[in-house]
Scaffold this motif. Sequence first.
Motif, PDB file in Angstrom:
ATOM      1  N   GLN A 122       0.856  -1.391  -0.027  1.00 47.88           N
ATOM      2  CA  GLN A 122      -0.147   0.132   0.015  1.00 47.88           C
ATOM      3  C   GLN A 122       0.820   1.203  -0.096  1.00 47.88           C
ATOM      4  O   GLN A 122       0.552   2.253  -0.784  1.00 47.88           O
ATOM      5  CB  GLN A 122      -0.992  -0.151   1.266  1.00 47.88           C
ATOM      6  CG  GLN A 122      -2.272  -0.937   1.252  1.00 47.88           C
ATOM      7  CD  GLN A 122      -3.411  -0.508   2.173  1.00 47.88           C
ATOM      8  OE1 GLN A 122      -2.776  -0.099   3.286  1.00 47.88           O
ATOM      9  NE2 GLN A 122      -4.354  -0.926   1.902  1.00 47.88           N
ATOM     10  N   ALA A 123       2.018   1.332   0.600  1.00 47.08           N
ATOM     11  CA  ALA A 123       2.890   2.609   0.684  1.00 47.08           C
ATOM     12  C   ALA A 123       3.460   2.731  -0.610  1.00 47.08           C
ATOM     13  O   ALA A 123       3.611   3.852  -1.072  1.00 47.08           O
ATOM     14  CB  ALA A 123       3.779   2.114   1.801  1.00 47.08           C
ATOM     15  N   LEU A 124       3.874   1.622  -1.427  1.00 44.04           N
ATOM     16  CA  LEU A 124       4.434   1.769  -2.656  1.00 44.04           C
ATOM     17  C   LEU A 124       3.339   2.327  -3.876  1.00 44.04           C
ATOM     18  O   LEU A 124       3.587   2.952  -4.688  1.00 44.04           O
ATOM     19  CB  LEU A 124       4.951   0.577  -3.280  1.00 44.04           C
ATOM     20  CG  LEU A 124       6.203   0.112  -2.289  1.00 44.04           C
ATOM     21  CD1 LEU A 124       6.938  -1.287  -2.960  1.00 44.04           C
ATOM     22  CD2 LEU A 124       7.376   1.402  -2.348  1.00 44.04           C
ATOM     23  N   GLU A 125       2.003   1.858  -3.906  1.00 43.62           N
ATOM     24  CA  GLU A 125       1.120   2.168  -4.633  1.00 43.62           C
ATOM     25  C   GLU A 125       0.319   3.434  -4.324  1.00 43.62           C
ATOM     26  O   GLU A 125      -0.035   4.163  -5.097  1.00 43.62           O
ATOM     27  CB  GLU A 125      -0.069   0.969  -4.522  1.00 43.62           C
ATOM     28  CG  GLU A 125       0.600  -0.304  -5.075  1.00 43.62           C
ATOM     29  CD  GLU A 125      -0.429  -1.522  -5.107  1.00 43.62           C
ATOM     30  OE1 GLU A 125      -1.696  -1.186  -4.362  1.00 43.62           O
ATOM     31  OE2 GLU A 125      -0.473  -2.442  -5.528  1.00 43.62           O
ATOM     32  N   THR A 126       0.566   3.887  -3.073  1.00 46.83           N
ATOM     33  CA  THR A 126      -0.049   5.199  -2.766  1.00 46.83           C
ATOM     34  C   THR A 126       0.930   6.361  -3.419  1.00 46.83           C
ATOM     35  O   THR A 126       2.033   6.432  -3.287  1.00 46.83           O
ATOM     36  CB  THR A 126      -0.090   5.501  -1.137  1.00 46.83           C
ATOM     37  OG1 THR A 126      -0.877   4.462  -0.703  1.00 46.83           O
ATOM     38  CG2 THR A 126      -0.695   6.824  -1.013  1.00 46.83           C
ATOM     39  N   PRO A 127       0.441   7.306  -4.118  1.00 43.21           N
ATOM     40  CA  PRO A 127       1.272   8.182  -4.739  1.00 43.21           C
ATOM     41  C   PRO A 127       1.612   9.339  -3.927  1.00 43.21           C
ATOM     42  O   PRO A 127       0.861   9.707  -2.846  1.00 43.21           O
ATOM     43  CB  PRO A 127       0.414   8.913  -5.972  1.00 43.21           C
ATOM     44  CG  PRO A 127      -1.162   8.515  -5.476  1.00 43.21           C
ATOM     45  CD  PRO A 127      -1.041   7.291  -4.686  1.00 43.21           C
ATOM     46  N   ASP A 128       2.701   9.866  -4.225  1.00 38.99           N
ATOM     47  CA  ASP A 128       3.379  10.912  -3.364  1.00 38.99           C
ATOM     48  C   ASP A 128       2.538  12.250  -3.518  1.00 38.99           C
ATOM     49  O   ASP A 128       1.944  12.426  -4.430  1.00 38.99           O
ATOM     50  CB  ASP A 128       4.811  11.340  -3.520  1.00 38.99           C
ATOM     51  CG  ASP A 128       5.709   9.938  -3.209  1.00 38.99           C
ATOM     52  OD1 ASP A 128       5.318   9.202  -2.344  1.00 38.99           O
ATOM     53  OD2 ASP A 128       6.566   9.790  -3.796  1.00 38.99           O
ATOM     54  N   ARG A 129       2.548  13.063  -2.404  1.00 41.47           N
ATOM     55  CA  ARG A 129       1.908  14.422  -2.625  1.00 41.47           C
ATOM     56  C   ARG A 129       2.784  15.251  -3.438  1.00 41.47           C
ATOM     57  O   ARG A 129       4.185  15.398  -3.526  1.00 41.47           O
ATOM     58  CB  ARG A 129       1.863  14.945  -1.226  1.00 41.47           C
ATOM     59  CG  ARG A 129       0.969  14.329  -0.539  1.00 41.47           C
ATOM     60  CD  ARG A 129       0.836  15.182   0.972  1.00 41.47           C
ATOM     61  NE  ARG A 129      -0.053  14.505   2.190  1.00 41.47           N
ATOM     62  CZ  ARG A 129      -0.320  14.951   3.267  1.00 41.47           C
ATOM     63  NH1 ARG A 129       0.393  16.001   3.519  1.00 41.47           N
ATOM     64  NH2 ARG A 129      -0.884  14.391   4.121  1.00 41.47           N
ATOM     65  N   PRO A 130       2.079  15.928  -4.440  1.00 42.77           N
ATOM     66  CA  PRO A 130       2.978  16.809  -5.287  1.00 42.77           C
ATOM     67  C   PRO A 130       3.565  17.927  -4.605  1.00 42.77           C
ATOM     68  O   PRO A 130       3.067  18.544  -3.921  1.00 42.77           O
ATOM     69  CB  PRO A 130       1.722  17.325  -6.087  1.00 42.77           C
ATOM     70  CG  PRO A 130       0.482  17.105  -5.462  1.00 42.77           C
ATOM     71  CD  PRO A 130       0.749  16.009  -4.759  1.00 42.77           C
ATOM     72  N   GLU A 131       4.888  18.198  -5.343  1.00 44.28           N
ATOM     73  CA  GLU A 131       5.558  19.227  -4.525  1.00 44.28           C
ATOM     74  C   GLU A 131       5.245  20.611  -5.120  1.00 44.28           C
ATOM     75  O   GLU A 131       4.984  20.423  -6.455  1.00 44.28           O
ATOM     76  CB  GLU A 131       7.072  19.002  -4.582  1.00 44.28           C
ATOM     77  CG  GLU A 131       7.545  17.555  -3.660  1.00 44.28           C
ATOM     78  CD  GLU A 131       8.891  17.369  -3.769  1.00 44.28           C
ATOM     79  OE1 GLU A 131       9.581  18.072  -4.498  1.00 44.28           O
ATOM     80  OE2 GLU A 131       9.624  16.647  -3.059  1.00 44.28           O
ATOM     81  N   ALA A 132       5.247  21.637  -4.640  1.00 42.78           N
ATOM     82  CA  ALA A 132       5.177  23.102  -5.157  1.00 42.78           C
ATOM     83  C   ALA A 132       6.146  23.271  -5.981  1.00 42.78           C
ATOM     84  O   ALA A 132       5.916  24.063  -7.193  1.00 42.78           O
ATOM     85  CB  ALA A 132       4.997  24.215  -4.104  1.00 42.78           C
ATOM     86  N   LYS A 133       7.411  23.023  -5.538  1.00 45.27           N
ATOM     87  CA  LYS A 133       8.689  23.267  -6.442  1.00 45.27           C
ATOM     88  C   LYS A 133       9.355  22.075  -6.562  1.00 45.27           C
ATOM     89  O   LYS A 133       9.796  21.543  -5.214  1.00 45.27           O
ATOM     90  CB  LYS A 133       9.239  24.414  -5.955  1.00 45.27           C
ATOM     91  CG  LYS A 133      10.555  24.899  -6.651  1.00 45.27           C
ATOM     92  CD  LYS A 133      11.038  26.158  -6.209  1.00 45.27           C
ATOM     93  CE  LYS A 133      12.373  26.625  -7.207  1.00 45.27           C
ATOM     94  NZ  LYS A 133      13.001  27.811  -6.416  1.00 45.27           N
ATOM     95  N   PRO A 134       9.731  21.449  -7.629  1.00 42.16           N
ATOM     96  CA  PRO A 134      10.464  19.986  -7.264  1.00 42.16           C
ATOM     97  C   PRO A 134      12.054  20.507  -6.917  1.00 42.16           C
ATOM     98  O   PRO A 134      12.678  21.294  -7.279  1.00 42.16           O
ATOM     99  CB  PRO A 134      10.501  19.550  -9.014  1.00 42.16           C
ATOM    100  CG  PRO A 134      10.257  21.055  -9.681  1.00 42.16           C
ATOM    101  CD  PRO A 134       9.363  21.910  -8.785  1.00 42.16           C
ATOM    102  N   PHE A 135      12.503  19.236  -6.394  1.00 41.04           N
ATOM    103  CA  PHE A 135      14.004  19.425  -5.914  1.00 41.04           C
ATOM    104  C   PHE A 135      14.681  19.397  -7.110  1.00 41.04           C
ATOM    105  O   PHE A 135      14.736  18.400  -7.944  1.00 41.04           O
ATOM    106  CB  PHE A 135      14.193  18.198  -4.887  1.00 41.04           C
ATOM    107  CG  PHE A 135      15.694  18.215  -4.781  1.00 41.04           C
ATOM    108  CD1 PHE A 135      16.123  18.874  -3.751  1.00 41.04           C
ATOM    109  CD2 PHE A 135      16.331  17.045  -5.071  1.00 41.04           C
ATOM    110  CE1 PHE A 135      17.471  18.806  -3.135  1.00 41.04           C
ATOM    111  CE2 PHE A 135      17.505  17.025  -4.604  1.00 41.04           C
ATOM    112  CZ  PHE A 135      18.274  17.780  -3.735  1.00 41.04           C
ATOM    113  N   VAL A 136      15.846  20.250  -7.054  1.00 35.75           N
ATOM    114  CA  VAL A 136      16.864  20.228  -7.960  1.00 35.75           C
ATOM    115  C   VAL A 136      18.359  20.509  -6.940  1.00 35.75           C
ATOM    116  O   VAL A 136      18.314  21.362  -6.141  1.00 35.75           O
ATOM    117  CB  VAL A 136      16.570  21.337  -8.964  1.00 35.75           C
ATOM    118  CG1 VAL A 136      17.988  21.620 -10.063  1.00 35.75           C
ATOM    119  CG2 VAL A 136      15.503  21.350  -9.789  1.00 35.75           C
TER     120      VAL A 136
END
Length: 422
Positions: A77-91
Amino acid sequence: MTTQAAKLYGKDLSVYDDLDVDTLLSQLSPEEISLLAKEVDPDDNLLPPSQRCSYECEKEPTGPLDRKKLIEHINKQALETPDRPEAKPFVAGVIRGKKWEPPEQSEKEREADEQIAIDMGDEYEHALNDATQEEIIDLAAILGFHSMMNQDQYHASLLNKGQPIGLGWDGVTKATQPKAYPAEPPNLTDIDKTIRQVQEDDHTLTDLNWNNIKNISDEKFESLFEALPENTHLEVLNLTNVGLTDRVALKLAEALERNQTLRVLNMETNFVSPPVIVKIVKALLKSRTIEELRAANQRSQVLGNKIEMEITQLVEANPSLLRLGLHLEYNDARHRVASHLQRNIDRRRREIQEVRCAATIRLPRASLKQNIEVPESISSLSPSPSPQPLTPEPPMSETPEPVAPLSSDPSYPADETPSEPI
């Protein structure tokens, strides 16, 4: 204004005191009992959780618990649950958000920081500027700055061996193998023999040491404490880490009230509660012979404000206590106890000096006369006495003989005889 009494369903609460709860519960239906159970949350750890909480699960169990399958299901379930979208992606290398910067100090704060300086004087500044690394490390060890040095530097400073090569301020700190010290030998004191010696008031037993002896029964403690009031030779009693409890410590407090010879009592690292420690300190007021009491590291590390104030008042009323080994948390109690103990020590020192002065004044006149050194200038003026054979002096009688005037003493010339006798 008078407050009205609490009422329930129009009746006073005192009316319900005589009601039988079991009779009322027997008149309820199962549905009413379940509703009543949901409203009550008993605080009883002996009841199972299903009876203590109002939550009821009507679902039937799917089968026996399989821990491995449960963990696999949670991971899936943890792998199938999508992550919350980030306001600014990590670079990598890019700062997201606002970077924190320390606030700027005002001119007054900067001037205050610049004015703060330690003026040690020219002598100390010159000594520190010309000091070597070894001398600074030794000074840090003396002042207790142990975090500024490693173990080898600290022990070398204590033993005055000189600092090891390569372990100065610029050297690399290396881990050292801890030194193995042999364990202390066990206490081989014969408990039964020492109890008999205390009961028989043996004059050879002045220091009793039961430290670190395990599994001493309460009966033996009681036998020892019952014999303490009649003992007139025991001066030091050590009972460190012997499993002393409150019940036995109360017997010790009763024995201290009647004992007249014990000077040092050490009962550290036991299981004595703070109220019993107060009773032991209070027992010292009756005998007033205990000079040192050590009772730290007991069951309760923190005594509390009330207990510390009681101990402080008892110590201030005790004129014979000189040392107290007890951890006091509050500054007021520590300061008052330390001040009173210092006054007791000063009073004892003055008493000893007065006794010594009185003993010096009471010396016989003949002994004082023998200790007087006559200056050579005075002895040269008097004629040398004719040699006479030494004869033993007769024993001194209780009635003092009349003393001849000092003018007849050949040690003093006739023209320099003092007007008053010394």
